[in-house]
Motif scaffolding. Sequence first.
Motif, PDB file in Angstrom:
ATOM      1  N   ALA A   1       8.508  19.394 -12.258  1.00  0.00           N
ATOM      2  CA  ALA A   1       7.860  19.866 -11.026  1.00  0.00           C
ATOM      3  C   ALA A   1       6.765  18.913 -10.552  1.00  0.00           C
ATOM      4  O   ALA A   1       5.960  18.417 -11.335  1.00  0.00           O
ATOM      5  CB  ALA A   1       7.276  21.257 -11.246  1.00  0.00           C
ATOM      6  N   ARG A   2       6.750  18.638  -9.242  1.00  0.00           N
ATOM      7  CA  ARG A   2       5.650  17.909  -8.597  1.00  0.00           C
ATOM      8  C   ARG A   2       4.961  18.873  -7.644  1.00  0.00           C
ATOM      9  O   ARG A   2       5.580  19.821  -7.164  1.00  0.00           O
ATOM     10  CB  ARG A   2       6.141  16.692  -7.805  1.00  0.00           C
ATOM     11  N   GLY A   3       3.684  18.628  -7.352  1.00  0.00           N
ATOM     12  CA  GLY A   3       2.987  19.578  -6.491  1.00  0.00           C
ATOM     13  C   GLY A   3       1.673  19.040  -5.975  1.00  0.00           C
ATOM     14  O   GLY A   3       1.643  18.120  -5.170  1.00  0.00           O
ATOM     15  N   GLU A   4       0.559  19.603  -6.507  1.00  0.00           N
ATOM     16  CA  GLU A   4      -0.750  19.375  -5.901  1.00  0.00           C
ATOM     17  C   GLU A   4      -1.166  17.909  -5.892  1.00  0.00           C
ATOM     18  O   GLU A   4      -1.639  17.390  -4.866  1.00  0.00           O
ATOM     19  CB  GLU A   4      -1.825  20.231  -6.591  1.00  0.00           C
ATOM     20  N   PHE A   5      -0.970  17.173  -6.994  1.00  0.00           N
ATOM     21  CA  PHE A   5      -1.401  15.788  -7.029  1.00  0.00           C
ATOM     22  C   PHE A   5      -0.593  14.921  -6.069  1.00  0.00           C
ATOM     23  O   PHE A   5      -1.126  14.011  -5.427  1.00  0.00           O
ATOM     24  CB  PHE A   5      -1.299  15.228  -8.452  1.00  0.00           C
ATOM     25  N   SER A   6       0.699  15.189  -5.984  1.00  0.00           N
ATOM     26  CA  SER A   6       1.548  14.424  -5.069  1.00  0.00           C
ATOM     27  C   SER A   6       1.080  14.598  -3.630  1.00  0.00           C
ATOM     28  O   SER A   6       1.044  13.643  -2.839  1.00  0.00           O
ATOM     29  CB  SER A   6       3.011  14.865  -5.207  1.00  0.00           C
ATOM     30  N   ILE A   7       0.684  15.823  -3.286  1.00  0.00           N
ATOM     31  CA  ILE A   7       0.209  16.088  -1.930  1.00  0.00           C
ATOM     32  C   ILE A   7      -1.182  15.480  -1.715  1.00  0.00           C
ATOM     33  O   ILE A   7      -1.496  14.965  -0.633  1.00  0.00           O
ATOM     34  CB  ILE A   7       0.187  17.602  -1.651  1.00  0.00           C
TER      35      ILE A   7
ATOM     36  N   VAL B   1       0.835  -1.206   0.000  1.00  0.00           N
ATOM     37  CA  VAL B   1       0.000   0.000   0.000  1.00  0.00           C
ATOM     38  C   VAL B   1       0.868   1.254   0.000  1.00  0.00           C
ATOM     39  O   VAL B   1       0.647   2.190  -0.785  1.00  0.00           O
ATOM     40  CB  VAL B   1      -0.944   0.004   1.220  1.00  0.00           C
ATOM     41  N   GLY B   2       1.881   1.292   0.863  1.00  0.00           N
ATOM     42  CA  GLY B   2       2.789   2.439   0.896  1.00  0.00           C
ATOM     43  C   GLY B   2       3.552   2.592  -0.404  1.00  0.00           C
ATOM     44  O   GLY B   2       3.788   3.711  -0.862  1.00  0.00           O
ATOM     45  N   ALA B   3       3.935   1.456  -1.022  1.00  0.00           N
ATOM     46  CA  ALA B   3       4.666   1.512  -2.292  1.00  0.00           C
ATOM     47  C   ALA B   3       3.800   2.099  -3.399  1.00  0.00           C
ATOM     48  O   ALA B   3       4.261   2.921  -4.200  1.00  0.00           O
ATOM     49  CB  ALA B   3       5.148   0.109  -2.673  1.00  0.00           C
ATOM     50  N   VAL B   4       2.523   1.677  -3.456  1.00  0.00           N
ATOM     51  CA  VAL B   4       1.609   2.206  -4.477  1.00  0.00           C
ATOM     52  C   VAL B   4       1.381   3.705  -4.268  1.00  0.00           C
ATOM     53  O   VAL B   4       1.349   4.490  -5.223  1.00  0.00           O
ATOM     54  CB  VAL B   4       0.270   1.440  -4.447  1.00  0.00           C
ATOM     55  N   ALA B   5       1.243   4.121  -3.014  1.00  0.00           N
ATOM     56  CA  ALA B   5       1.038   5.545  -2.717  1.00  0.00           C
ATOM     57  C   ALA B   5       2.259   6.373  -3.109  1.00  0.00           C
ATOM     58  O   ALA B   5       2.129   7.427  -3.747  1.00  0.00           O
ATOM     59  CB  ALA B   5       0.724   5.732  -1.232  1.00  0.00           C
ATOM     60  N   LEU B   6       3.456   5.908  -2.731  1.00  0.00           N
ATOM     61  CA  LEU B   6       4.665   6.667  -3.062  1.00  0.00           C
ATOM     62  C   LEU B   6       4.928   6.659  -4.566  1.00  0.00           C
ATOM     63  O   LEU B   6       5.474   7.622  -5.113  1.00  0.00           O
ATOM     64  CB  LEU B   6       5.866   6.098  -2.298  1.00  0.00           C
ATOM     65  N   ALA B   7       4.520   5.580  -5.245  1.00  0.00           N
ATOM     66  CA  ALA B   7       4.628   5.553  -6.710  1.00  0.00           C
ATOM     67  C   ALA B   7       3.808   6.679  -7.334  1.00  0.00           C
ATOM     68  O   ALA B   7       4.245   7.332  -8.290  1.00  0.00           O
ATOM     69  CB  ALA B   7       4.164   4.196  -7.243  1.00  0.00           C
ATOM     70  N   GLY B   8       2.609   6.915  -6.794  1.00  0.00           N
ATOM     71  CA  GLY B   8       1.786   8.014  -7.304  1.00  0.00           C
ATOM     72  C   GLY B   8       2.403   9.367  -7.026  1.00  0.00           C
ATOM     73  O   GLY B   8       2.337  10.279  -7.865  1.00  0.00           O
ATOM     74  N   VAL B   9       3.016   9.517  -5.857  1.00  0.00           N
ATOM     75  CA  VAL B   9       3.662  10.782  -5.495  1.00  0.00           C
ATOM     76  C   VAL B   9       4.763  11.132  -6.486  1.00  0.00           C
ATOM     77  O   VAL B   9       4.903  12.288  -6.914  1.00  0.00           O
ATOM     78  CB  VAL B   9       4.227  10.705  -4.055  1.00  0.00           C
ATOM     79  N   THR B  10       5.571  10.142  -6.889  1.00  0.00           N
ATOM     80  CA  THR B  10       6.692  10.411  -7.802  1.00  0.00           C
ATOM     81  C   THR B  10       6.259  10.425  -9.264  1.00  0.00           C
ATOM     82  O   THR B  10       6.980  10.957 -10.109  1.00  0.00           O
ATOM     83  CB  THR B  10       7.793   9.351  -7.623  1.00  0.00           C
ATOM     84  N   TRP B  11       5.101   9.877  -9.565  1.00  0.00           N
ATOM     85  CA  TRP B  11       4.660   9.745 -10.956  1.00  0.00           C
ATOM     86  C   TRP B  11       4.097  11.049 -11.512  1.00  0.00           C
ATOM     87  O   TRP B  11       4.471  11.484 -12.614  1.00  0.00           O
ATOM     88  CB  TRP B  11       3.624   8.629 -11.020  1.00  0.00           C
ATOM     89  N   ILE B  12       3.217  11.713 -10.780  1.00  0.00           N
ATOM     90  CA  ILE B  12       2.381  12.771 -11.351  1.00  0.00           C
ATOM     91  C   ILE B  12       3.060  14.137 -11.262  1.00  0.00           C
ATOM     92  O   ILE B  12       3.454  14.582 -10.187  1.00  0.00           O
ATOM     93  CB  ILE B  12       1.018  12.829 -10.638  1.00  0.00           C
TER      94      ILE B  12
END
Length: 415
Positions: free
Chosen positions: A332-338, A116-127
């Motif tokens: 740049a990462r921002g709103e979606f990562s948060i 679960v944490g891996a999937v969440a962090l994958a989204g943080v770095t992806w978008i």
Amino acid sequence: MHDTTALLVELGAVILGLGIIGRFAGRIGLSPIPLYLLAGLAFGEGGLLPLGASEEFTAIGAEIGVILLLLLLGLEYSASELVTSLKTQYPSGAVDFVLNATPGAAAGLMLGWGPVGAVALAGVTWISSSGVIAKVMTDMGRLGNRETPVILGVLVIEDLAMAVYLPLLTAMLAGVGLAGGSIALLIALGTVGFVLYLALRHGRLISRAVSSDNPEMLLLVVLGLTVLVAGVAQQLQVSAAVGAFLVGIALSGEVAEGARKLLTPLRDLFAAVFFVFFGLSTDPAEIPPVLLPAALLAIVTVFTKIGTGWYASRRAGIGPRGRWRAGGTLVARGEFSIVIAGLAVATEPRIGPIATAYVLILVIVGPLTARWTEPVASKLQAALAGKRTKPAVAAEQPMPSHDDLTPEHAGRDAD
């Protein structure tokens, strides 16, 4: 009465502070997002001046901020544009996912966070951050560049992918099994497909039903419809953010333009509250221990995003300089990562500090890479090309003497 007074004082101070921070960020040419996060860290638990009375109100404001962010994003695109982007940009979207989600997933597993944490962090770095990137391109006068449609295409694919990713993540965070997760995913895909069908076939009817010449009525109808759909989507485990995004897609033409103008100030206010609230929920003392992994993750994903932009632009026939500009702009990462980290932090609290540090780094680095990736890459390529060709030239074509120079050569030699 005392609680109400404290609420008003704290809320007024926070909003005034956000206004000052936003003006300061505009003066120095920086996105206000990192400053909003820092303000949240300063006023949260363990910060310099913790807020107590307005925390519940701020949490509700943060939810509205996410809904308005996604609504305004949906209003930027029509259903036909989304379908066209899917048809032409899906290979770039796949490369984007593999290159940028993989480092986050690997880091989550190495940190011992589980699937679960891996999937969440994958989204943080992806978008990538659509808001920061749009502002950077506007400030740098690049909206008319050949690579700009490619950049927007990648962002559209990412935004649309969130309609599938967020429900899946929500189901995983809720502890739903494989069957429940599959049902949530099918519901999300069915909802997205149904809304796209309605928008393509009956978009004018929907917009006509919502339309009003009175700005007040238009604002109330669009905002009420969005919050209602977001609530229903949340109940169906599809995610309130996705529901708001789909409402934005369904509206088009003059209605979308009018709603965008009316809702943009509200979006900016509540989005700022959202970033502050995320900072409030993160203990500043937890950030220094994760700075090193966050920095390493940022370095890796800077290069993977540049690779994404380069590949997508190459597919579109853009020249080398445009490819490097596209890659640097997407960093740049921002709103979606948060948003993703905010969903996951209740289940995996450790994701909050590392996501905050990661976004702080890349929301500052992003505008710099947008400006400097192409010049640096061009100089490096020129230098490498010079090293490869100089020995061959020296061996095959010795420098002519002064007598061998034509007038044209002599003029260039003098220059």
